[in-house]
Scaffold this motif. Structure first.
Motif, short mmCIF file in Angstrom:
data_model
loop_
_atom_site.label_atom_id
_atom_site.label_comp_id
_atom_site.label_asym_id
_atom_site.label_seq_id
_atom_site.Cartn_x
_atom_site.Cartn_y
_atom_site.Cartn_z
N ARG A 28 79.15 46.82 30.07
CA ARG A 28 79.02 48.28 30.10
C ARG A 28 77.60 48.71 29.76
O ARG A 28 77.02 49.59 30.41
CB ARG A 28 80.02 48.89 29.12
CG ARG A 28 80.06 50.41 29.05
CD ARG A 28 80.76 51.00 30.25
NE ARG A 28 79.85 51.29 31.33
CZ ARG A 28 80.22 51.50 32.59
NH1 ARG A 28 81.49 51.44 32.92
NH2 ARG A 28 79.34 51.77 33.53
N GLU A 37 78.14 49.67 38.39
CA GLU A 37 79.50 49.79 37.88
C GLU A 37 79.92 48.49 37.20
O GLU A 37 79.34 47.44 37.46
CB GLU A 37 80.47 50.13 39.01
CG GLU A 37 80.65 49.02 40.03
CD GLU A 37 81.69 49.36 41.09
OE1 GLU A 37 82.13 50.51 41.14
OE2 GLU A 37 82.03 48.46 41.88
N ASP A 60 85.05 50.09 35.25
CA ASP A 60 85.18 51.19 36.21
C ASP A 60 86.18 50.82 37.30
O ASP A 60 86.83 51.69 37.87
CB ASP A 60 83.83 51.49 36.86
CG ASP A 60 82.79 51.94 35.85
OD1 ASP A 60 83.07 52.88 35.09
OD2 ASP A 60 81.71 51.32 35.79
N LYS A 61 86.26 49.53 37.57
CA LYS A 61 87.11 49.04 38.66
C LYS A 61 87.75 47.74 38.22
O LYS A 61 87.12 46.94 37.51
CB LYS A 61 86.27 48.84 39.93
CG LYS A 61 87.03 48.40 41.17
CD LYS A 61 86.06 48.22 42.34
CE LYS A 61 85.52 49.55 42.81
NZ LYS A 61 84.63 49.40 43.99
N ALA A 174 90.60 52.88 35.02
CA ALA A 174 89.75 52.22 36.02
C ALA A 174 90.43 52.28 37.39
O ALA A 174 91.66 52.36 37.48
CB ALA A 174 89.53 50.76 35.62
#
Length: 305
Positions: A28, A37, A60-61, A174
């Motif tokens: 992060r 990301e 985020d994903k 996410a």
């Protein structure tokens, strides 16, 4: 937006390993500086429900790779799945825990992606726009910084318990991406998984470890350490000398040829402090040594003796 800092989300018995959250925190920070990301990759069967926790810790994903053939870890199947996903999306970096599974998987994936691999890293940061990795050498006596300007993705295994776990953000979600995977010809087949049931924490993730060496004199005396560990909520470890003497199984061995640990508290009982053992526990936050030999090498690294 760049191509992403990826974290391999290792899990066991329906729970995400703590080192995954530690890596998400580091990822992060890097991603925020690089305007990229953070993506987590979780592989297995029935693992989709674990994705929400990964979002709360900074992802985020989340790429969810599920298939019946991936229910149990195999180098062949997991390396194929992770490498294909990386080739498709071209991430900037991929981090895996420096665990038994992470070390095995990282080497295979790095080879398939034709990139380098920095192992057993204790620090990840951005210096002059480059991802910089710090790792110990000479059994922890010195540290080196590795920078790979040309290598993409940057790949590293991160030592558990050396990076802080970020504060989870409740409700942070996410984007979950279900990945269709065709495992292909997986040569390795798991016939049976034999699990040892224990109420103690896993050695590599424990905050407190009580370890015994040859000075414990017998396997029977290791029960003293087990009683102490149960009171403290700790894991039990052993030196190679104790394992070679038959006092403890190899699964409990801490050291260069065993497991690398970084607990908050490491209590070494009857351990002389051979350099190979120190390589596996030298990064412990507080070390307490109990030894009747005042010249024992363990006292050179101990906070209390």
């Amino acid at each position: 937006m760049g191509k992403g800092i990826w974290v391999y989300a290792e899990h066991k018995n329906g729970k995400v390993k703590k080192v995954t959250y530690e890596m998400l925190g580091a990822a992060r920070q890097l991603a925020d500086q690089l305007a990229e990301e953070v993506a987590a990759v979780i592989i297995g069967k029935g693992v989709g429900e674990l994705a929400s926790a990964l979002g709360e810790y900074g992802a985020d994903k989340v790429y969810v790779v599920e298939h019946d053939a991936l229910a149990e870890y195999t180098t062949d199947g997991y390396a194929r799945a992770l490498a294909r996903l990386a080739l498709e999306h071209q991430p900037t970096a991929i981090f895996l825990g420096c665990t038994v599974q992470g070390r095995d998987l990282a080497a295979q994936v790095a080879q398939r992606l034709q990139t380098g691999l920095c192992t057993d890293c204790t620090k990840v940061e951005l210096q002059d726009g480059q991802i910089t990795l710090t790792r110990p050498i000479y059994a922890g006596k010195a540290f080196v910084q590795a920078i790979s300007p040309e290598a993409r993705p940057v790949m590293a295994t991160i030592r558990p318990n050396v990076l802080p776990v970020p504060q989870p953000q409740a409700g942070r979600a996410a984007e979950v991406v279900q990945v269709d995977v065709e495992p292909g010809d997986i040569r390795q087949i798991i016939k049976e998984v034999v699990r040892q049931v224990s109420t103690r924490p896993e050695l590599t993730e424990a905050d407190i470890i009580v370890s015994g060496g040859r000075g414990m004199k017998s396997a029977e005396n290791f029960k003293i350490l087990e009683e102490l560990a149960d009171v403290l909520g700790a894991a039990v470890g052993a030196s190679r000398a104790a394992v070679d003497a038959g006092y403890a199984p190899h699964s409990m061995q801490v050291g260069q040829t065993g497991k690398t640990v970084s607990p908050q508290l490491y209590i070494a009982c009857g351990i002389s402090g051979a350099i190979q053992h120190l390589a596996g526990m030298g990064s412990s936050k507080v070390i307490v040594a109990i030894n009747k030999d005042p010249e024992a090498n363990i006292f050179k690294v101990a906070d209390y003796g």
